[in-house]
Write a protein that holds these residues in place. Sequence first.
Motif, PDB file in Angstrom:
ATOM      1  N   LYS A  35       0.771  -1.245  -0.083  1.00 18.89           N
ATOM      2  CA  LYS A  35      -0.269  -0.076  -0.031  1.00 18.89           C
ATOM      3  C   LYS A  35       0.804   1.177  -0.106  1.00 18.89           C
ATOM      4  CE  LYS A  35      -4.421   1.591   2.088  1.00 18.89           C
ATOM      5  NZ  LYS A  35      -5.364   1.218   3.182  1.00 18.89           N
ATOM      6  N   PHE A  36       0.512   2.206  -0.825  1.00 23.09           N
ATOM      7  CA  PHE A  36       1.229   3.471  -1.070  1.00 23.09           C
ATOM      8  C   PHE A  36       0.639   4.433  -0.890  1.00 23.09           C
ATOM      9  CE2 PHE A  36       2.797   0.104  -4.137  1.00 23.09           C
ATOM     10  CZ  PHE A  36       4.271  -0.013  -3.724  1.00 23.09           C
ATOM     11  N   GLY A  37       1.000   5.505  -0.224  1.00 18.07           N
ATOM     12  CA  GLY A  37       0.370   6.924  -0.028  1.00 18.07           C
ATOM     13  C   GLY A  37       1.082   8.045   0.389  1.00 18.07           C
ATOM     14  N   THR A  38       0.376   9.141   0.682  1.00 18.37           N
ATOM     15  CA  THR A  38       1.110  10.449   1.136  1.00 18.37           C
ATOM     16  C   THR A  38       1.143  10.211   2.467  1.00 18.37           C
ATOM     17  OG1 THR A  38       0.132  11.511  -0.870  1.00 18.37           O
ATOM     18  CG2 THR A  38       0.959  12.828   0.765  1.00 18.37           C
ATOM     19  N   ASN A  47       3.571   6.611  15.629  1.00 18.69           N
ATOM     20  CA  ASN A  47       2.777   6.065  14.686  1.00 18.69           C
ATOM     21  C   ASN A  47       2.662   7.094  13.427  1.00 18.69           C
ATOM     22  OD1 ASN A  47       1.989   3.918  16.368  1.00 18.69           O
ATOM     23  ND2 ASN A  47       0.474   5.394  17.489  1.00 18.69           N
ATOM     24  N   ARG A  48       2.800   6.607  12.234  1.00 17.26           N
ATOM     25  CA  ARG A  48       2.772   7.323  10.900  1.00 17.26           C
ATOM     26  C   ARG A  48       1.434   7.045  10.263  1.00 17.26           C
ATOM     27  NH1 ARG A  48       6.968   3.930  11.512  1.00 17.26           N
ATOM     28  NH2 ARG A  48       6.037   2.713  10.118  1.00 17.26           N
ATOM     29  N   TYR A  49       0.891   8.276   9.603  1.00 11.25           N
ATOM     30  CA  TYR A  49      -0.154   8.423   9.003  1.00 11.25           C
ATOM     31  C   TYR A  49      -0.164   8.654   7.565  1.00 11.25           C
ATOM     32  CZ  TYR A  49      -1.762   8.293  13.755  1.00 11.25           C
ATOM     33  OH  TYR A  49      -2.089   7.828  15.389  1.00 11.25           O
ATOM     34  N   TYR A  50      -0.817   7.826   6.763  1.00  6.87           N
ATOM     35  CA  TYR A  50      -0.870   8.240   5.311  1.00  6.87           C
ATOM     36  C   TYR A  50      -2.183   8.301   4.565  1.00  6.87           C
ATOM     37  CZ  TYR A  50       3.799   6.306   5.743  1.00  6.87           C
ATOM     38  OH  TYR A  50       5.150   6.423   6.140  1.00  6.87           O
ATOM     39  N   GLU A  51      -2.299   8.665   3.477  1.00  4.12           N
ATOM     40  CA  GLU A  51      -3.825   8.967   2.866  1.00  4.12           C
ATOM     41  C   GLU A  51      -3.368   8.718   1.356  1.00  4.12           C
ATOM     42  OE1 GLU A  51      -7.092  12.202   2.821  1.00  4.12           O
ATOM     43  OE2 GLU A  51      -5.094  13.055   2.674  1.00  4.12           O
ATOM     44  N   ASN A  52      -4.233   8.108   0.568  1.00  2.00           N
ATOM     45  CA  ASN A  52      -4.171   8.014  -0.840  1.00  2.00           C
ATOM     46  C   ASN A  52      -5.660   7.878  -1.277  1.00  2.00           C
ATOM     47  OD1 ASN A  52      -4.086   7.119  -3.641  1.00  2.00           O
ATOM     48  ND2 ASN A  52      -2.443   5.835  -3.136  1.00  2.00           N
ATOM     49  N   ARG A  53      -6.132   9.011  -1.952  1.00  2.00           N
ATOM     50  CA  ARG A  53      -7.511   9.215  -2.428  1.00  2.00           C
ATOM     51  C   ARG A  53      -7.717   8.640  -3.693  1.00  2.00           C
ATOM     52  NH1 ARG A  53     -10.049  14.749  -0.052  1.00  2.00           N
ATOM     53  NH2 ARG A  53      -9.154  14.603   2.096  1.00  2.00           N
ATOM     54  N   VAL A  54      -6.489   8.352  -4.701  1.00  2.00           N
ATOM     55  CA  VAL A  54      -6.833   8.029  -5.968  1.00  2.00           C
ATOM     56  C   VAL A  54      -7.103   6.559  -6.188  1.00  2.00           C
ATOM     57  CG1 VAL A  54      -5.484   8.391  -8.122  1.00  2.00           C
ATOM     58  CG2 VAL A  54      -5.387  10.143  -6.566  1.00  2.00           C
ATOM     59  N   ASP A  55      -6.123   5.659  -5.397  1.00  2.00           N
ATOM     60  CA  ASP A  55      -5.961   4.419  -5.545  1.00  2.00           C
ATOM     61  C   ASP A  55      -6.834   3.496  -4.679  1.00  2.00           C
ATOM     62  OD1 ASP A  55      -4.086   4.701  -7.678  1.00  2.00           O
ATOM     63  OD2 ASP A  55      -2.734   4.953  -6.023  1.00  2.00           O
ATOM     64  N   TYR A  56      -7.643   4.106  -3.750  1.00  2.00           N
ATOM     65  CA  TYR A  56      -8.191   3.105  -2.835  1.00  2.00           C
ATOM     66  C   TYR A  56      -9.547   3.730  -2.427  1.00  2.00           C
ATOM     67  CZ  TYR A  56      -3.496   1.703  -1.951  1.00  2.00           C
ATOM     68  OH  TYR A  56      -2.100   1.101  -2.031  1.00  2.00           O
ATOM     69  N   PRO A  57     -10.530   3.070  -2.149  1.00  2.00           N
ATOM     70  CA  PRO A  57     -11.943   3.792  -2.095  1.00  2.00           C
ATOM     71  C   PRO A  57     -12.041   4.337  -0.639  1.00  2.00           C
ATOM     72  CG  PRO A  57     -12.072   1.286  -1.740  1.00  2.00           C
ATOM     73  CD  PRO A  57     -10.462   1.567  -2.146  1.00  2.00           C
ATOM     74  N   PHE A  58     -13.222   4.971  -0.454  1.00  2.00           N
ATOM     75  CA  PHE A  58     -13.655   5.880   0.801  1.00  2.00           C
ATOM     76  C   PHE A  58     -13.518   4.689   1.711  1.00  2.00           C
ATOM     77  CE2 PHE A  58     -16.172   7.570   4.109  1.00  2.00           C
ATOM     78  CZ  PHE A  58     -15.549   9.032   4.045  1.00  2.00           C
ATOM     79  N   GLY A  59     -12.780   5.038   2.875  1.00  2.00           N
ATOM     80  CA  GLY A  59     -12.845   4.153   4.086  1.00  2.00           C
ATOM     81  C   GLY A  59     -11.486   3.433   4.257  1.00  2.00           C
ATOM     82  N   GLN A  60     -10.813   3.307   3.043  1.00  2.00           N
ATOM     83  CA  GLN A  60      -9.609   2.638   3.027  1.00  2.00           C
ATOM     84  C   GLN A  60      -8.306   3.705   2.615  1.00  2.00           C
ATOM     85  OE1 GLN A  60      -9.852  -0.816   0.536  1.00  2.00           O
ATOM     86  NE2 GLN A  60     -11.601  -1.773   1.688  1.00  2.00           N
TER      87      GLN A  60
END
Length: 250
Positions: A35-38, A47-60
């Motif tokens: 899993k890749f994200g920003t 704890n590190r937090y990431y986000e990816n709105r392009v490749d994964y559906p809402f909630g994931q």
Amino acid sequence: MVYGLIRSVQAAVKYRGGWKGLMEHMYTNGDYPFKFGTYMGCDPGGNRYYENRVDYPFGQHRWVEPGDIHNFDSASVPPEWHGWMTSMNDAPPSAEEDFMEEMRQNIIPLETRSDANVDHNIGHQEEVFNFHHLHNLSAVRSRGYGIGNPVVGLPPGAKDSYYTQPGSPYNDASIRPRVNIGDLDEDKAGGGRPYKSMKWAERLRTAAEKAAIESEKMAAAEKSVEVERAAAMRRKLAMGSRGAGTVAGM
């Protein structure tokens, strides 16, 4: 398909900084080893937090990678980051100051005087202190007098961190200073048994001291009875001498 998997593994190894990082990520996130994200920020627990709105559906599209991979559960996520992960707000805690500054531009100033010490509607916020990155501080309490709590690493003599209601005897603001009204050993140099009430003094006395006090009380009571008997006799004699007739008991 095989080529795409190989390319994903190569990208994941590069993204995770080597095979060790990739294996650690597979161990912690299981279902999404690649899993890749920003990167959005981290909390004091690492704890590190990431986000990816392009490749994964809402909630994931938002996830956390634990700082301590062997002692992690949902309670390890601070409330401010939990609100961001569950999409309660879009501004991560690392950017909340910028978000508040942006939102303040939309506030219409009122033509009234205000004594509030803030210029936003979030209100007063206490500074957050976390003991060993524990967000639920109810467990940060001594397991006994002077022994601390080795389970959470609380040393002996350290102050408990759990919240206490105002008025509780464990609340510092509700603890009244002790005011002594006497000392059982005040005749000795330096004293030794101060008391704040007569009931407290009774608890501090030894058995011999209590017996001596009871003897004094009995002697005082007997003396009072003798005095009363003598006074009664004098009254009877006085009444008989005045010729008041027959006096009962004479």
